[in-house]
Design an enzyme around this catalytic site. Sequence first.
Site, PDB file in Angstrom:
ATOM      1  N   GLY A 242     -29.659   3.795 -17.846  1.00 35.85           N
ATOM      2  CA  GLY A 242     -30.040   5.085 -18.414  1.00 35.85           C
ATOM      3  C   GLY A 242     -31.546   5.212 -18.370  1.00 35.85           C
TER       4      GLY A 242
ATOM      5  CG  ASN B  66     -26.566   8.836 -18.145  1.00 32.97           C
ATOM      6  OD1 ASN B  66     -26.775  10.041 -17.986  1.00 32.97           O
ATOM      7  ND2 ASN B  66     -26.004   8.356 -19.246  1.00 32.97           N
ATOM      8  CD1 TRP B  67     -32.086  10.000 -14.320  1.00 31.61           C
ATOM      9  CD2 TRP B  67     -32.731  12.068 -13.745  1.00 31.61           C
ATOM     10  NE1 TRP B  67     -32.810   9.904 -13.165  1.00 31.61           N
ATOM     11  CE2 TRP B  67     -33.215  11.154 -12.779  1.00 31.61           C
ATOM     12  CE3 TRP B  67     -33.002  13.426 -13.580  1.00 31.61           C
ATOM     13  CZ2 TRP B  67     -33.978  11.570 -11.676  1.00 31.61           C
ATOM     14  CZ3 TRP B  67     -33.749  13.841 -12.484  1.00 31.61           C
ATOM     15  CH2 TRP B  67     -34.231  12.918 -11.547  1.00 31.61           C
ATOM     16  CE  LYS B  68     -28.603   7.276 -21.793  1.00 29.42           C
ATOM     17  NZ  LYS B  68     -28.386   6.435 -22.937  1.00 29.42           N
TER      18      LYS B  68
ATOM     19  CG  HIS C 192     -22.475   8.076 -22.093  1.00 25.71           C
ATOM     20  ND1 HIS C 192     -23.095   7.821 -23.290  1.00 25.71           N
ATOM     21  CD2 HIS C 192     -23.131   7.329 -21.162  1.00 25.71           C
ATOM     22  CE1 HIS C 192     -24.088   6.972 -23.092  1.00 25.71           C
ATOM     23  NE2 HIS C 192     -24.128   6.653 -21.805  1.00 25.71           N
TER      24      HIS C 192
ATOM     25  CD  GLU D  84     -22.633   2.855 -20.239  1.00 28.05           C
ATOM     26  OE1 GLU D  84     -23.458   2.732 -19.352  1.00 28.05           O
ATOM     27  OE2 GLU D  84     -22.656   3.776 -21.070  1.00 28.05           O
TER      28      GLU D  84
ATOM     29  CB  SER E  83     -30.571  -2.681 -22.444  1.00 24.23           C
ATOM     30  OG  SER E  83     -30.518  -1.898 -23.622  1.00 24.23           O
TER      31      SER E  83
ATOM     32  N   GLY F 247     -29.309   1.706 -24.828  1.00 20.46           N
ATOM     33  CA  GLY F 247     -30.608   2.200 -25.300  1.00 20.46           C
ATOM     34  C   GLY F 247     -31.293   1.279 -26.298  1.00 20.46           C
TER      35      GLY F 247
HETATM   36  C1  PEP Z   1     -26.453   4.682 -20.395  1.00 22.45           C
HETATM   37  O1  PEP Z   1     -27.080   5.664 -20.030  1.00 22.45           O
HETATM   38  O2  PEP Z   1     -25.226   4.685 -20.432  1.00 22.45           O
HETATM   39  C2  PEP Z   1     -27.193   3.486 -20.797  1.00 22.45           C
HETATM   40  C3  PEP Z   1     -26.574   2.335 -20.793  1.00 22.45           C
HETATM   41  O3  PEP Z   1     -28.503   3.636 -21.150  1.00 22.45           O
HETATM   42  P1  PEP Z   1     -29.646   2.507 -21.211  1.00 22.45           P
HETATM   43  O4  PEP Z   1     -29.717   1.885 -19.850  1.00 22.45           O
HETATM   44  O5  PEP Z   1     -30.880   3.253 -21.580  1.00 22.45           O
HETATM   45  O6  PEP Z   1     -29.228   1.483 -22.227  1.00 22.45           O
END
Ligand code: PEP
Length: 220
Positions: free
Chosen positions: A204, A9-11, A96, A147, A183, A153
Site C-alpha cells: 500500500g 494499492n494507492w488507497k 479490503h 493481509e 507493510s 499500514g
Molecule cells: C494494503 O494496502 O493492503 C496494505 C497492506 O498497505 P501497507 O502496505 O501500507 O501496509
Amino acid sequence: MKKILIVGNWKSNKTEIETNEWFQRFTIYDLRFTNKEIIICPPFTLLSNLKSSILNHKSFIKLGAQDISPFDEGAYTGEVNGKQIKEFADYVIIGHSERRRYFGESEDIIVKKIEMAQKYELTPIVCVSDIKQAENYTRYTLIIAYEPLFAIGSGNPDTPENANEMAKKIKEIIDAPVIYGGSVTSQNVKSFTQMPSIDGVLPGKASLDANEFASIIEKA
Ligand code: PEP
C-alpha cells in the site's frame, strides 16, 4: 520460474498532477521482467489518466480498481459498476479490510462484488485476514491477498514463515495464487516472494513512492 504479482494499492491518495509525477519517475526505471506482473490500483478518478499514460508509453503496468459496485448499472448513486471499470482495468481489489471496517462490508456484499467482477471479466483480488474468510470464496476464480490486520499500514509485517504457512493453508482450500500484503517494502519484499507458497505482494504505502515501488519490483 514462478510468476510474481506485485499489486500497488494507492488507497485514497493522489491527484492528477501527483499521478503524472509518479508516472514520470517510475518510467525512468527499466523493469521489464518476464516473470513479474505489475498492477496499480489507483482511485477511480485516476484510472483514465493512468490508462492514457500506459498507452502512450507502451508501459507494462496493468490497472486495477480498488472496489466495485455489487450492482449492475442503474440507480445506485455513488457506485462504480463492473462495466464502467472494465473500460480501464483488468483487476479489482475486493473486501479490503479497510472496506470491511469503515464501510461495513459483509461477506454477502463481498461475494456479490466477486460475481460482478466475474461478469465483466475483471480478476478479483480478494483480501482476507484469516482462513475463515477464505472459505467463503472457494468456488471462484480469483487471486487471494492474505493481509493480517496487525500488519496493514503499521510498519510491522508478518513473518515470511507465518505468511507462507497461511498462503499454504489457503491453497489447500482454493486453487488460486496467494499474495501477501502488510507493510511490504523494498527491504522485506524478497523475504516474502522467495517463500514457496507466496505468489507476490500487495504494497500500500510503499507503492505511493515511484522510486520505492520500482525498487520493490526490482527486488521481488
Ligand atoms: C494494503 O494496502 O493492503 C496494505 C497492506 O498497505 P501497507 O502496505 O501500507 O501496509
